[in-house]
Design a protein around this motif. Structure first.
Motif, PDB file in Angstrom:
ATOM      1  N   MET A 245       0.813  -1.213   0.000  1.00  0.00           N
ATOM      2  CA  MET A 245       0.000   0.000   0.000  1.00  0.00           C
ATOM      3  C   MET A 245       0.848   1.266   0.000  1.00  0.00           C
ATOM      4  O   MET A 245       0.392   2.327   0.406  1.00  0.00           O
ATOM      5  N   THR A 246       2.075   1.161  -0.481  1.00  0.00           N
ATOM      6  CA  THR A 246       2.994   2.299  -0.470  1.00  0.00           C
ATOM      7  C   THR A 246       2.387   3.523  -1.122  1.00  0.00           C
ATOM      8  O   THR A 246       2.548   4.656  -0.628  1.00  0.00           O
ATOM      9  N   ARG A 247       1.685   3.359  -2.232  1.00  0.00           N
ATOM     10  CA  ARG A 247       1.178   4.511  -2.979  1.00  0.00           C
ATOM     11  C   ARG A 247       0.153   5.320  -2.204  1.00  0.00           C
ATOM     12  O   ARG A 247      -0.127   6.479  -2.557  1.00  0.00           O
ATOM     13  N   PHE A 248      -0.399   4.741  -1.147  1.00  0.00           N
ATOM     14  CA  PHE A 248      -1.390   5.458  -0.349  1.00  0.00           C
ATOM     15  C   PHE A 248      -0.760   6.245   0.804  1.00  0.00           C
ATOM     16  O   PHE A 248      -1.443   7.036   1.458  1.00  0.00           O
ATOM     17  N   GLY A 249       0.517   5.994   1.054  1.00  0.00           N
ATOM     18  CA  GLY A 249       1.215   6.719   2.115  1.00  0.00           C
ATOM     19  C   GLY A 249       2.707   6.664   1.878  1.00  0.00           C
ATOM     20  O   GLY A 249       3.414   5.923   2.577  1.00  0.00           O
TER      21      GLY A 249
END
Length: 362
Positions: A245-249
């Motif tokens: 979920m890197t792209r969300f945080g």
């Protein structure tokens, strides 16, 4: 609720079948194995269901026209799951993957009625000659994330958003805390239970509650990216769950405990196609490639990396089991003696908190 949503083999979309110019019916010499998947959440959850659907697509890529896959998403855990499975069988599915713990009893009932259909149930324990079960050693990754959490936390308080108090979830929570306390024996964890696998507003509300109580590193056993997004906006840290979920945080995201279900699905479908499928109780982890950790984010302290990699290598080599004693539970009772590992039976039926978790189970 979207009741049924079938997705056929990749690339076919909703295109109409080509018309034959012959008046005689055309029959395939070797019709493809039709495989049905039922999902408790939406494919777009970016978590549990999303990863299972990637596994379904791996089957299509691996076996091509030898298989045809369909799925039904957002199936309620309970009687409705039984209706959906019976519908898949009417649609000529010969193999069904039921991908959530709450599908266990419906799967067992339908399997008993259709002994010629092959069933696989995720996270459960009921088997039959035509029903196998599979789980992951997700706790291996959770322990490693606990190490990172303890190295990153400034308050000494971790937050955990949990869905339902089943062994799978409690096991992951306990492993996370054991990993953290292997670094900082005084660190604690607070838990909020939301009674849902996928509910972004509830997940966000629970995480905000934990942050307001001092938690500065968030972990979850729920499916959406809402917690990682909130952590990014609040300047704290978080771990993704099920998928990266890197792209969300971008700065909040430390890593993620992810699942590559495809390695298992390809294995079992290959057995089925070869006439070698059998009912098994499968528990795979990092060594088999089903549990994988996302790349470490930029906010992971440098001093955490070496310890993280050391423990990761030990788990992969079979030299370290996260539930190795001494382990004391929340009430002070010794559960695992020093140098011993928790017995497999107890591991998969876990219903107790380790020391360091605050509050009671629901």
């Amino acid at each position: 609720m979207q009741r049924r949503h079938f997705l056929h083999a990749a690339g076919l979309g909703l295109a109409a079948p080509a018309l034959s110019l012959s008046s005689a019916p055309v029959r395939a010499a070797n019709p493809p194995l039709k495989i049905g998947f039922i999902y408790s959440g939406p494919v777009a959850d970016i978590g549990w269901t999303y990863q299972h659907d990637l596994g379904r697509k791996m089957i299509e890529k691996e076996f091509g026209d030898k298989v045809q896959t369909v799925f039904v998403e957002k199936v309620q855990e309970g009687p409705d799951a039984e209706r959906v499975m019976r519908g898949l069988i009417q649609d000529d599915c010969k193999m069904i993957f039921a991908t959530s713990y709450g599908f266990m009893d419906p799967t067992a009932r339908v399997a008993a009625d259709f002994p010629d259909i092959t069933f696989e149930h995720c996270s459960g324990y009921k088997t039959a000659p035509n029903l196998g079960v599979y789980q992951t050693r997700f706790y291996e990754g959770a322990y490693l994330l606990g190490i990172l959490a303890a190295k990153r936390s400034k308050t000494g308080v971790l937050g955990y958003v949990a869905p339902f108090p089943i062994p799978e979830v409690i096991r992951n929570l306990d492993a996370f805390v054991l990993g953290a306390r292997s670094v900082n024996p005084k660190i604690t964890a607070k838990v909020v239970w939301i009674s849902a696998w996928y509910d972004p507003p509830k997940e966000r509300e629970a995480a905000l509650t934990l942050m307001n109580q001092g938690a500065d590193v968030m972990y979850q056993n729920t499916d959406s990216a809402a917690i990682v997004q909130l952590a990014q906006s609040k300047g704290v840290w978080a771990f993704g769950q099920d998928s990266d979920m890197t792209r969300f945080g971008p700065t909040a995201h430390l890593s993620a405990n992810t699942l590559n279900w495809g390695v298992y699905y390809v294995h079992k479908v290959r057995q089925k196609l070869a006439g070698q499928w059998k009912s098994e109780d499968t528990k795979w982890g990092m060594k088999e490639g089903i549990v994988q950790l996302a790349p470490l984010g930029p906010s992971v302290p440098r001093e955490a990396v070496a310890l993280f990699e050391e423990k990761k290598a030990a788990i992969l080599a079979g030299k370290f089991q996260p539930f190795t004693g001494p382990i004391v539970d929340q009430g002070g009772k010794q559960r695992v003696a020093a140098g011993q590992a928790l017995a497999e039976k107890e591991l998969w039926t876990m219903n107790w908190y380790v020391d360091g978790i605050l509050g009671k189970q629901p």
